[in-house]
Design a protein around this motif. Structure first.
Motif, PDB file in Angstrom:
ATOM      1  N   CYS A   1       0.659  -1.256  -0.102  1.00 26.82           N
ATOM      2  CA  CYS A   1      -0.042   0.207   0.088  1.00 26.82           C
ATOM      3  C   CYS A   1       0.877   1.135   0.068  1.00 26.82           C
ATOM      4  N   PRO A   2       0.785   2.163  -1.035  1.00 30.67           N
ATOM      5  CA  PRO A   2       1.465   3.361  -0.997  1.00 30.67           C
ATOM      6  C   PRO A   2       1.271   4.196   0.188  1.00 30.67           C
ATOM      7  N   LYS A   3       0.092   4.265   0.848  1.00 30.29           N
ATOM      8  CA  LYS A   3      -0.133   4.877   1.935  1.00 30.29           C
ATOM      9  C   LYS A   3      -0.032   4.079   3.439  1.00 30.29           C
ATOM     10  N   ARG A   4       0.575   2.933   3.084  1.00 30.52           N
ATOM     11  CA  ARG A   4       0.619   2.082   4.117  1.00 30.52           C
ATOM     12  C   ARG A   4      -0.206   1.992   5.134  1.00 30.52           C
ATOM     13  N   ILE A   5      -1.644   1.595   4.681  1.00 23.11           N
ATOM     14  CA  ILE A   5      -2.642   1.334   5.514  1.00 23.11           C
ATOM     15  C   ILE A   5      -2.475  -0.018   5.988  1.00 23.11           C
ATOM     16  N   GLY A   6      -2.973  -0.214   7.097  1.00 23.42           N
ATOM     17  CA  GLY A   6      -2.808  -1.482   7.824  1.00 23.42           C
ATOM     18  C   GLY A   6      -3.893  -2.389   7.819  1.00 23.42           C
ATOM     19  N   ILE A   7      -3.631  -3.735   8.017  1.00 22.72           N
ATOM     20  CA  ILE A   7      -4.681  -4.740   7.643  1.00 22.72           C
ATOM     21  C   ILE A   7      -5.456  -5.034   8.981  1.00 22.72           C
ATOM     22  N   HIS A   8      -5.099  -3.971  10.192  1.00 29.60           N
ATOM     23  CA  HIS A   8      -5.918  -4.137  11.140  1.00 29.60           C
ATOM     24  C   HIS A   8      -7.264  -3.520  10.858  1.00 29.60           C
ATOM     25  N   HIS A   9      -7.230  -2.845  10.106  1.00 29.29           N
ATOM     26  CA  HIS A   9      -8.801  -1.961   9.609  1.00 29.29           C
ATOM     27  C   HIS A   9      -9.583  -3.201   8.763  1.00 29.29           C
ATOM     28  N   ILE A  10      -9.058  -4.474   8.284  1.00 27.49           N
ATOM     29  CA  ILE A  10      -9.719  -5.393   7.740  1.00 27.49           C
ATOM     30  C   ILE A  10     -10.371  -6.018   9.037  1.00 27.49           C
ATOM     31  N   ALA A  11      -9.719  -6.284  10.170  1.00 28.93           N
ATOM     32  CA  ALA A  11     -10.355  -6.751  11.160  1.00 28.93           C
ATOM     33  C   ALA A  11     -11.584  -6.251  11.831  1.00 28.93           C
ATOM     34  N   ARG A  12     -11.242  -4.912  12.006  1.00 28.72           N
ATOM     35  CA  ARG A  12     -12.373  -4.074  12.279  1.00 28.72           C
ATOM     36  C   ARG A  12     -13.675  -4.284  11.319  1.00 28.72           C
ATOM     37  N   ALA A  13     -13.227  -4.295  10.197  1.00 30.68           N
ATOM     38  CA  ALA A  13     -14.443  -4.218   9.200  1.00 30.68           C
ATOM     39  C   ALA A  13     -15.088  -5.820   9.258  1.00 30.68           C
ATOM     40  N   ASN A  14     -14.238  -6.737   9.807  1.00 30.79           N
ATOM     41  CA  ASN A  14     -14.794  -7.888   9.956  1.00 30.79           C
ATOM     42  C   ASN A  14     -16.149  -8.105  11.151  1.00 30.79           C
ATOM     43  N   CYS A  15     -15.467  -7.436  12.098  1.00 29.44           N
ATOM     44  CA  CYS A  15     -16.049  -7.276  13.397  1.00 29.44           C
ATOM     45  C   CYS A  15     -17.570  -6.737  13.147  1.00 29.44           C
ATOM     46  N   ASP A  16     -17.568  -5.589  12.422  1.00 30.52           N
ATOM     47  CA  ASP A  16     -18.804  -4.733  11.991  1.00 30.52           C
ATOM     48  C   ASP A  16     -19.468  -5.677  11.087  1.00 30.52           C
ATOM     49  N   PHE A  17     -18.790  -6.411  10.265  1.00 33.79           N
ATOM     50  CA  PHE A  17     -19.739  -7.180   9.554  1.00 33.79           C
ATOM     51  C   PHE A  17     -20.401  -8.382  10.166  1.00 33.79           C
ATOM     52  N   HIS A  18     -19.946  -9.016  11.074  1.00 33.54           N
ATOM     53  CA  HIS A  18     -20.416 -10.036  12.023  1.00 33.54           C
ATOM     54  C   HIS A  18     -21.575  -9.407  12.677  1.00 33.54           C
ATOM     55  N   LYS A  19     -21.220  -8.380  13.205  1.00 32.26           N
ATOM     56  CA  LYS A  19     -22.334  -7.603  13.998  1.00 32.26           C
ATOM     57  C   LYS A  19     -23.830  -7.393  13.089  1.00 32.26           C
ATOM     58  N   ALA A  20     -23.345  -6.689  11.849  1.00 35.25           N
ATOM     59  CA  ALA A  20     -24.494  -6.185  10.965  1.00 35.25           C
ATOM     60  C   ALA A  20     -25.124  -7.323  10.512  1.00 35.25           C
ATOM     61  N   SER A  21     -24.361  -8.424  10.436  1.00 34.91           N
ATOM     62  CA  SER A  21     -25.159  -9.735   9.707  1.00 34.91           C
ATOM     63  C   SER A  21     -26.464 -10.079  10.529  1.00 34.91           C
ATOM     64  N   PHE A  22     -26.380  -9.865  11.979  1.00 33.94           N
ATOM     65  CA  PHE A  22     -27.345 -10.363  12.469  1.00 33.94           C
ATOM     66  C   PHE A  22     -28.130  -9.366  13.536  1.00 33.94           C
ATOM     67  N   MET A  23     -27.585  -8.250  13.585  1.00 36.20           N
ATOM     68  CA  MET A  23     -28.260  -7.058  14.384  1.00 36.20           C
ATOM     69  C   MET A  23     -28.852  -5.820  13.593  1.00 36.20           C
ATOM     70  N   VAL A  24     -28.490  -5.696  12.201  1.00 36.54           N
ATOM     71  CA  VAL A  24     -29.206  -4.767  11.507  1.00 36.54           C
ATOM     72  C   VAL A  24     -30.561  -5.221  11.403  1.00 36.54           C
ATOM     73  N   TYR A  25     -31.518  -4.277  11.653  1.00 36.77           N
ATOM     74  CA  TYR A  25     -33.005  -4.578  11.490  1.00 36.77           C
ATOM     75  C   TYR A  25     -33.098  -4.313   9.990  1.00 36.77           C
ATOM     76  N   GLN A  26     -33.600  -5.540   9.332  1.00 36.73           N
ATOM     77  CA  GLN A  26     -33.879  -5.446   7.947  1.00 36.73           C
ATOM     78  C   GLN A  26     -35.465  -5.169   7.687  1.00 36.73           C
ATOM     79  N   GLY A  27     -36.050  -4.811   8.555  1.00 33.79           N
ATOM     80  CA  GLY A  27     -37.444  -4.470   8.190  1.00 33.79           C
ATOM     81  C   GLY A  27     -38.167  -5.776   8.293  1.00 33.79           C
TER      82      GLY A  27
END
Lengths: 258, 228, 637
Positions: A224-250
């Motif tokens: 990455c030319p801006k040296r962005i870290g993969i710890h962001h991917i972990a945070r995204a995964n965490c949000d995705f897990h939560k979102a998959s079961f916690m977002v009210y989908q109507g």
């Protein structure tokens, strides 16, 4: 210095491409990589041949236009830099250089080294924003953000959308790109209301675009030319897990997201 | 239910399945290794054979079968997810690079696709050898100690076992680290901590498991009075 | 050419409010029926397209990039001004207004500049709400830094990438609207002509840069948000694709081009290294907060900088401009650097450079603080030059950076061609003869978020705009003339590359119409530009086909426009017999070498009108009236 170049030439998306051999004498070590290609193109044009097409614009490492895989590495051998900021002093006389486009199913080649990165736009369009109507914002200092969150968000926000992460990933995954945007917005208080919905929509869209999944190789972070870290991917995964079961989908069922 | 199906359909969902099943399988290997430490009891195999007898008793049978079902389910899900994801990854780059240099991808990470199947094959063989006794090696029902010693005394059995454990080391090392990443425990300040935990857990299991064939070959674990 | 600035009546500070209260509104149903074409998706274009889409207009946005996120606004480094007065250091809307007007050497409209200062605060609010990660203090509040030409700390910044973060903010707002279907986005399409029907701009012709196809789009209004023309000089800090073509084609269709000679030379760029150089790189002006500019006292002093004792250094900005010191405005700092080099005291290869020395600040604040403030800039410098600014002073030299001139617009941002609006750097409105640092971002976003959504409604509501389709003969004519232009370029089949012509043109302009201009140099420039243009049309080699992705063709069309534009720029400079801001006529300077304005004869905007092919452009004038501010000789001493 004298260089031997193997450059991928491909007339259009539907054509078959292949490597073409060029030699350049008298390359100055102070040239940028793209300036070296300019010199080659000048020679080609004077000969009446079509120059090598490559995408570029700001040539100062921020617009994210440029990028090619140079000797097997996206943006070339120097870490933390884009191709336009790579200078020829990092090469040697008589070097042989292989230049090919970023390769990914989701980035079709348009011509030579130019690829279509429209998939990135489409990912942002499903949620890579904080929805705020023009003119409806409260006073800027009314929202306080801890310096730590703000700095971390800025680290992620530095992404230039060049696609090197995808190009380098053995799985052709766009996880770093997606997660950088999710972290940028998800770390700020302004981004909380849409945080989970955003993660779900963007990650699903990335997959639908044909990007691979993350195997935690870490190659994206390394190129990455801006040296962005993969710890962001972990945070995204965490949000995705939560979102998959916690977002009210109507009450209507599944497609309420996006 | 639709949420669960959508989750499974997504790559991140499948990664989560791999992470959870992977952790259960790791936990099993860990406990299995702890149980096997009874080989060092110095009692000619009394402890470990009693332990084996206990596991096979009618009292423990429901527990044993429950564990076996969970483990089989984990293996199936783990392998299934791995296959689907690998196919997806291959599809994401239809044209390969002419030249490729990796900066970061470690040996462990790159070989997950190979270490997995090799470990799978080994597990089958391992069960045939020490659970079913149908691997063509000396085997006596419920005489775990003797079976291990007799098996590992043969150099090629030990060698295969050692190779498999080394594969396991690679697989666990990347897998455990990935586990944090997939679950979402991550912060730049804790990068080192995650790496250390993964390395430490891998080291414990691998050292424990590698010690058994070595100890047998070195004569530290032997059957009192020679071959039974 | 009729130039009605349509400045609202009333006291300066009430003009914008009065205008907002007085505009006619468009009903939601009619908004949907009105198509707004937005060309360019940088700060101005993206923010305008997003805001108009949100309002309910049918918006079509066009960019020649592969994505709206690539626009050159992204490269702005230092920051964005606003009169928030969060530092309690005495800032106010009036002060920001006055400093911007003074910075522009009193060659901008009072009313426009005041409005800019007024909405500056809304911009910061808007951007923070969008998630722009501006720098913050440890208490969680927004941080500020100082910038050239200001004595208060009013600049908001996001590391050295403020433009990037603001553009990504506007881009995200645009993306949201694209996702919601309220804006239709067209990537990789370059505008090649404006279509005029019954005296109004009613559409555009674009070239699809992948297939080469020429497409037409009709609408009720066209917004040009297409940036500046610095690349007429070939070497500038602008991105390689920045060009004047959209503006120039609009000019040829009846939009006046104002003050083309107002070009800004930025004092802190990395010096040219060789003749292969393709562009120049800016080092943010913010570095002057902590960097001291100097040259050796003795001409021809070739010692390495660490060998030159302090007593033998000339910190010339601090010496000549003690109250602003290293933060003197851009035009003044640039000319001072040129003077030093002309005296033979320049440093580095070719003697065209001065030192920007962070040494004292590193000693005072520590390397960590400097690294946190400017780390990415320093890294960029190191990458390009191979030198380490933490141990060796940086070498800098002025380079063309921004163009204050642009299409003439009235208070509502409408050009002299009705229905054609011009936003951001593409217009001439707010910066006069010189732009202060951190004001370009402010203007782009002010125009896009806050001005155009108000003023365009008034135009739509008050104009009789019969529905037009692309079947009209005007569209066919425009498409055919564009196609003919492309064919003409391909047909030359000469021997020289487009770039070689562009470089030659740039050299002529830099030498004769750059930092210092004279009657003689400008007359020479005009002759040389004409001769080179004839050679271009006789000997240029454009490879490839029209119906293909063809970068040579893209460049050739832009360079053809630069030849015409460059000549008008020189003529504008020639006829403006005064010095002001970025326009420095050596005949008109004070005794100590500062710009000397002629308010009696030149207190106006010069607006150039296209007179037809082969004819000389006509110079029109919009007088500038100053009701509140007293015109003074600009002094930063």
């Amino acid at each position: 210095m004298k260089l031997t170049l193997h450059i991928w030439r491909q007339k259009a998306r539907s054509n078959k491409g292949g490597f073409q051999l060029y030699t350049l004498a008298d390359v100055s070590e102070h040239m940028s990589f793209l300036e070296m290609l300019d010199v080659l193109n000048e020679e080609l044009v004077v000969k009446g041949e079509e120059p090598v097409h490559f995408e570029h614009d700001c040539r100062e490492g921020i617009c994210g236009c440029c990028g090619a895989v140079v000797n097997g590495e996206p943006h070339g051998p120097k870490s933390g830099t884009t191709l336009c900021q790579l200078h020829m002093r990092h090469f040697h006389d008589n070097d042989e250089i292989w230049i090919e486009p970023f390769r990914s199913k989701a980035f079709p080649i348009l011509k030579d080294l130019i690829v279509d990165r429209g998939a990135f736009d489409r990912i942002i369009q499903v949620g890579g924003f904080i929805a705020v109507r023009t003119g409806s914002a409260p006073d800027a200092n009314g929202i306080t953000v801890s310096k730590e969150s703000s700095d971390l968000a800025m680290d992620a926000a530095e992404c230039i959308g060049c696609g090197a992460c995808v190009a380098s990933c053995p799985n052709g995954s766009a996880s770093l790109f997606v997660s950088a945007k999710l972290s940028h917005l998800g770390l700020l208080p302004q981004g909380q209301p849409e945080r989970l919905k955003r993660a779900l929509a963007m990650i699903r869209t990335a997959e639908a675009e044909g990007f691979g999944y993350c195997s935690n190789y870490g190659e994206c972070e390394a190129v990455c030319p801006k040296r962005i870290g993969i710890h962001h991917i972990a945070r995204a995964n965490c949000d995705f897990h939560k979102a998959s079961f916690m977002v009210y989908q109507g009450t209507g069922g599944k497609a309420a997201v996006g | 239910m639709s949420a669960l199906a959508a989750y499974w359909r997504s790559a991140v969902g499948k990664k989560m399945v791999m992470a959870v099943t992977g952790l259960i399988l790791f936990a099993y290997v860990f406990v299995h290794m702890l149980g096997n430490l009874q080989l060092y009891a110095g009692d000619g195999g009394k402890a470990i054979n009693e332990y084996a007898a206990f596991l096979h008793s009618t009292r423990a049978a429901p527990l044993l079968w429950a564990a076996r079902i969970v483990l089989i389910l984990c293996v199936v899900l783990h392998v299934w997810a791995a296959i689907v994801l690998t196919i997806q990854a291959w599809g994401a780059r239809p044209v390969r690079y002419a030249k490729r240099v990796y900066r970061e991808v470690g040996y462990a990470a790159r070989t997950m696709v190979w270490s997995g199947p090799i470990i799978g094959a080994f597990i089958v063989y391992h069960i045939l050898h020490l659970t079913c006794g149908s691997a063509g090696l000396p085997f006596q029902e419920l005489r775990a100690y003797e079976n291990v010693v007799n098996g590992f005394t043969l150099w090629y059995v030990s060698a295969f076992y050692i190779v498999a454990v080394l594969m396991l080391m690679l697989h666990f090392n990347h897998g455990l680290w990935s586990w944090f990443q997939t679950l979402g425990w991550s912060h730049p300040a804790q990068d080192r901590a995650r790496r250390c935990v993964a390395n430490l857990l891998t080291a414990i299991v691998v050292i424990g498991d590698l010690s058994f064939p070595i100890a047998v070959l070195a004569g530290l674990i032997k059957i009192p009075g020679g071959v039974a | 050419m009729k130039l009605d600035s349509r400045i609202p009546s009333g006291p300066l500070e009430e003009k914008w409010t009065r205008r907002k209260n007085g505009v006619s509104l468009v009903s939601p149903a009619n908004k949907k029926k009105s198509t707004i074409i937005v060309v360019g998706t940088g700060l101005a274009g993206a923010s305008a397209a997003a805001s108009l889409g949100e309002l309910g207009y049918t918006v079509k946005a066009f960019t020649y990039h592969d994505s709206a996120r690539r626009a050159h606004s992204i490269a702005a480094q230092g920051g964005i001004n606003a009169a928030k007065n969060y530092q309690n250091d005495g800032d106010s809307v009036y002060r920001l207004f006055y400093e911007t007007l003074k910075g522009g050497d009193f060659r901008a409209r009072e009313s426009n500049v005041y409005r800019l200062a007024e909405v500056s605060n809304n911009i910061i609010d808007q951007c923070v709400a969008q998630g722009v990660p501006f720098a913050r203090d440890y208490d969680g509040h927004l941080a500020n830094r100082s910038f050239g030409g200001a004595q208060v700390s009013r600049t908001f910044y996001a590391r050295g990438q403020t433009g990037q973060q603001l553009l990504l903010g506007a881009y995200s707002a645009l993306a949201k609207n694209v996702g919601a279907g309220t804006v239709q986005m067209f990537n990789r399409k370059e505008m090649v002509d404006v279509v005029v029907i019954d005296g109004r701009a009613r559409g555009i012709v674009v070239r699809d840069l992948v297939t080469g196809e020429l497409e037409t789009h009709a609408g009720e209004a066209v917004l040009l948000c297409t940036g500046g023309y610095s690349n007429v000089f070939y070497l500038s800090t602008n991105a390689k694709n920045c060009n004047v073509s959209a503006n120039w084609r609009a000019y040829k269709r009846g939009a006046g081009f104002a003050n083309p000679c107002y070009t800004q030379i930025h004092p802190t760029c990395i010096p040219v290294a060789g003749d292969y150089q393709s562009k120049l790189t800016l080092m943010s002006e913010s570095l002057r907060n902590d960097g001291r500019v100097w040259v050796p006292i003795r001409a021809g002093d070739n010692r390495s900088p660490d060998q030159i004792p302090v007593a033998e250094r000339d910190y010339y900005l601090e010496r000549i401009y003690p109250s602003y010191g290293n933060l003197a405005p851009r035009d003044i700092s640039s000319r001072a650097a040129k003077r030093m080099c002309d005296e033979g005291r320049g440093v580095g290869p070719g003697g065209r450079g001065v030192f920007l020395d962070l040494g004292d600040s590193i000693k005072r604040l520590g390397k960590n603080v400097i690294e946190e403030r400017y780390g990415n800039l320093i890294e960029m410098y190191e990458r390009i030059t191979g030198e380490d600014p933490y141990s060796v002073p940086m070498r800098i030299y002025p380079a063309v950076h921004y163009t204050m001139g642009g299409l003439w617009v009235d208070y509502d941002l409408m050009s002299s061609l009705p229905g054609l609006f011009v936003l951001g750097e593409a217009n001439f409105s707010d910066h006069g003869a010189n732009r202060l640092g951190a004001s370009a971002l402010m203007q782009g976003l002010a125009d896009g978020y806050f001005v155009i959504p108000t003023t365009i409604g008034d135009y739509i509501a008050n104009s009789k705009l019969p529905k037009v389709t692309v079947d009209r003969p005007e569209f066919t004519e425009a498409r055919q003339s564009s196609a003919a232009f492309v064919q003409k370029l391909l047909a030359v089949k000469g021997h020289r590359s487009v770039d070689s012509f562009h470089k030659a043109l740039g050299l002529i302009l830099w030498e004769h119409c750059g930092m210092g201009r004279t009657k003689e140099s400008l007359t020479t420039a005009i002759q040389k530009v004409r001769a080179l243009r004839d050679e271009f049309w006789a000997d240029v080699r454009v490879t490839g086909d029209a119906a293909d992705l063809n970068q040579e063709l893209e460049k050739a069309a832009r360079v053809a426009d630069y030849f015409e534009m460059g000549e008008v720029m020189c003529r504008d400079a020639l006829l403006r017999e005064e010095s002001c801001g970025g326009h420095f006529r050596e005949e008109h300077q004070t005794e100590d070498g500062e710009a000397k304005r002629d308010d009696e004869n030149f207190c106006h905007a010069a607006v150039w009108e296209y007179a037809g092919p082969g004819k000389e452009a006509i110079r029109n004038v919009e007088p500038l009236a100053f009701e509140v501010v007293h015109l003074a000789q600009r002094s930063y001493k």
